[in-house]
Design an enzyme around this catalytic site. Structure first.
Site, PDB file in Angstrom:
ATOM      1  N   LYS A  11       0.853  -1.197   0.000  1.00 28.08           N
ATOM      2  CA  LYS A  11       0.000   0.000   0.000  1.00 28.08           C
ATOM      3  C   LYS A  11       0.877   1.231   0.000  1.00 28.08           C
ATOM      4  CE  LYS A  11       0.785   1.307   4.504  1.00 28.08           C
ATOM      5  NZ  LYS A  11       1.491   2.573   4.889  1.00 28.08           N
ATOM      6  N   MET A  95      10.894  -4.921   4.939  1.00 26.67           N
ATOM      7  CA  MET A  95      10.451  -4.657   6.307  1.00 26.67           C
ATOM      8  C   MET A  95      10.842  -3.226   6.666  1.00 26.67           C
ATOM      9  SD  MET A  95      11.610  -8.290   7.980  1.00 26.67           S
ATOM     10  CE  MET A  95      11.051  -7.840   9.627  1.00 26.67           C
ATOM     11  N   GLY A 100       3.486  -1.525   4.170  1.00 25.05           N
ATOM     12  CA  GLY A 100       2.495  -2.417   4.756  1.00 25.05           C
ATOM     13  C   GLY A 100       2.782  -3.895   4.685  1.00 25.05           C
ATOM     14  N   ASP A 136      -2.989  -0.852  10.432  1.00 23.65           N
ATOM     15  CA  ASP A 136      -3.085  -0.928   8.977  1.00 23.65           C
ATOM     16  C   ASP A 136      -3.740  -2.214   8.488  1.00 23.65           C
ATOM     17  OD1 ASP A 136      -1.843   1.504   8.826  1.00 23.65           O
ATOM     18  OD2 ASP A 136       0.061   0.756   8.053  1.00 23.65           O
TER      19      ASP A 136
END
Length: 286
Positions: A11, A95, A100, A136
């Protein structure tokens, strides 16, 4: 169905305004989420012994702490199922990148196992469970681009344009906790309370602090900013810029490839996870 393979899309936060800080320390946000047709992939195989096993090791993340395992075990406990799953992850998303990765993996796990375990759980219930794993997670569970409020969990569907994006991935992991606790972080943006994406008056309030503390991110923003408006997503480290065509985006990424790492992806208001799930439903009902 005994096996299932599904994507876990990235995202972008097209903009992110911090409008206040709550008594519990969490920040009140306004942001717009849009998905990318780019992400991790997870495969699931049904087990009848109740064991949850992730067969892919993630560096510096113990098995039982992985959001995938936590999501699976939480759904298992809340639903009361006696079934389990073997899970394999093909990791593509960085990461600490602000796109996301962990939250998307958790959401894909919830949706996949609800399907495999034949649970009678609707999207609202899965999203509520996902919120306990991270702010999220619900937007990935719901799968539609959204204007988000609160800590990011109050979602209103929106349909911004779907351009091609160049996403640069600086080789550094940004600490969300560090950024949100930084004394120089803007915490008093005026609430827009707007469902459409605001034109010309949007920004990412985290960006100045991240630029100041992470020179790799600042360099990526400067490099991409020579071609289009470049912006941080989430707390970073990834930065992005929009282009009207894949050809233009590919050209810019090629020009930057000597000094920057990144990828090109299409923006999407319906996540590729939900498009895949919809195709499975159509096949099963045909």
């Amino acid at each position: 169905m005994q096996k299932l393979t599904l994507p876990a899309p990235a995202k972008l936060n097209l903009w992110l305004h911090i409008i206040g800080r709550r008594a519990d320390g969490y920040h009140e946000l306004e942001t717009v989420f849009q998905f990318l047709d780019h992400g991790d992939e997870l495969s699931f195989a049904l087990r009848d012994d109740g064991v949850i096993r992730l067969h892919t090791e993630i560096e510096a993340v113990p098995h039982d702490s992985n959001l995938i395992v936590r999501a699976a075990r939480m759904l298992q406990a809340q639903s009361g199922t006696t079934l389990g799953a073997d899970i394999w992850l093909t990791k593509v998303l960085p990461m600490g990148g602000g796109i996301g990765g962990g939250s998307s993996d958790a959401a894909t796990t919830l949706l996949a196992l609800a399907h495999l375990w034949q649970l009678d759980w609707d999207e609202d219930r899965l999203a509520a469970l996902g919120l306990s794993l991270g702010a999220d997670v619900p937007v990935f569970v719901r799968g539609h681009a959204a204007f988000a409020q609160g800590v990011g969990e109050q979602l209103t569907p929106v349909d911004p344009i779907e351009p091609w994006y160049v996403v640069l991935v600086p080789q550094v992991s940004v600490s969300t906790v560090e950024i949100f606790s930084h004394p120089q972080l803007t915490r008093d943006s005026l609430p827009l309370k707007m469902r459409p994406v605001p034109e010309g008056n949007s920004r990412n309030d985290c960006q100045p602090v991240v630029e100041q503390n992470y020179p790799q991110v600042r360099n990526a923003l400067n490099s991409l900013g020579k071609f289009t408006e470049a912006r941080l997503t989430g707390t970073g480290s990834c930065v992005f810029g929009a282009f009207p065509s894949k050809a233009e985006a590919d050209k810019v990424l090629a020009l930057l490839s000597a000094t920057q790492t990144g990828f090109v992806a299409k923006g999407s208001n319906i996540s590729m996870l939900h498009r895949k799930l919809q195709s499975l439903v159509k096949k099963s009902s045909a």
